[in-house]
Design an enzyme around this catalytic site. Structure first.
Site, PDB file in Angstrom:
ATOM      1  N   HIS A 100       0.832  -1.207   0.000  1.00 28.19           N
ATOM      2  CA  HIS A 100       0.000   0.000   0.000  1.00 28.19           C
ATOM      3  C   HIS A 100       0.862   1.250   0.000  1.00 28.19           C
ATOM      4  CE1 HIS A 100       0.561  -1.236   4.197  1.00 28.19           C
ATOM      5  NE2 HIS A 100       0.535   0.054   4.516  1.00 28.19           N
ATOM      6  N   HIS A 102       0.814   5.250   0.927  1.00 26.20           N
ATOM      7  CA  HIS A 102       0.124   6.286   1.696  1.00 26.20           C
ATOM      8  C   HIS A 102       0.195   7.592   0.911  1.00 26.20           C
ATOM      9  CE1 HIS A 102       0.162   4.173   5.740  1.00 26.20           C
ATOM     10  NE2 HIS A 102       1.180   3.541   5.178  1.00 26.20           N
TER      11      HIS A 102
END
Ligand code: AMP
Length: 112
Positions: A100, A102
Site C-alpha cells: 500500500h 500512503h
C-alpha cells in the site's frame, strides 16, 4: 510487526467496509481509518502482494499504477502538494501485510 490477517484483501473482497475514494480494475483507494494528516488515503493493488519487495519486471505496470492513481486522486482532491510514503516489510514499519502507498497532505500529525 505484521498483523496476522490481510485486512486490505478483506476490504477488496467487500468483507470489511471502507471509505472508498477511487477504484480501477486493478487498484483500490480508501481513506485511512486513523489519519496522520488532513488527507490520508491508502492506495492498494487488488492483487494480494505482501510487500514492495515483490516488484518484478512482470508487475512494474501495476506498481506504476499506484503512482498514477495517487496523481489522479490528488487532482480530484485539489491537493497542491503531498507526500507519498510506503513502508516495506516489518523492519520498515509495515503493519498491514498487503502492498500500500500512503498519500498524505496537510497538517501532518506524526511519522508513519
Ligand atoms: P502501514 O503501517 O504502512 O502498514 O500502514 C497501515 C495503515 O493502514 C495505517 O495507517 C492504518 O491506520 C491503516 N488501516 C488499518 N486498518 C484500516 C482499515 N480497516 N481501513 C482503513 N485504513 C486502515
Amino acid at each position: 510487526m505484521f498483523i496476522d490477517t490481510d485486512i486490505f484483501a478483506r476490504i477488496v473482497a467487500g468483507e470489511i467496509p471502507c471509505d472508498k475514494v477511487f477504484e480501477t480494475a486493478r487498484i483500490l483507494a480508501f481513506r485511512d481509518i486513523a489519519p496522520k494528516a488532513k488527507t490520508h488515503i491508502i492506495i492498494i493493488p487488488k492483487e494480494n502482494l505482501v510487500t514492495a519487495k515483490e516488484v518484478t519486471a512482470n508487475n512494474l505496470e501495476l506498481f506504476g499504477e499506484l503512482f498514477l492513481v495517487a496523481k489522479e486522486i490528488a487532482e480530484k482532491e485539489n491537493l497542491k502538494g503531498y507526500k507519498l510514503h510506503m513502508n516495506v516489510d516489518e523492519e520498515g514499519g509495515q503493519v498491514v501485510p498487503h502492498v500500500h502507498l500512503h498519500l498524505l497532505s496537510r497538517d501532518f500529525k506524526s511519522p508513519l
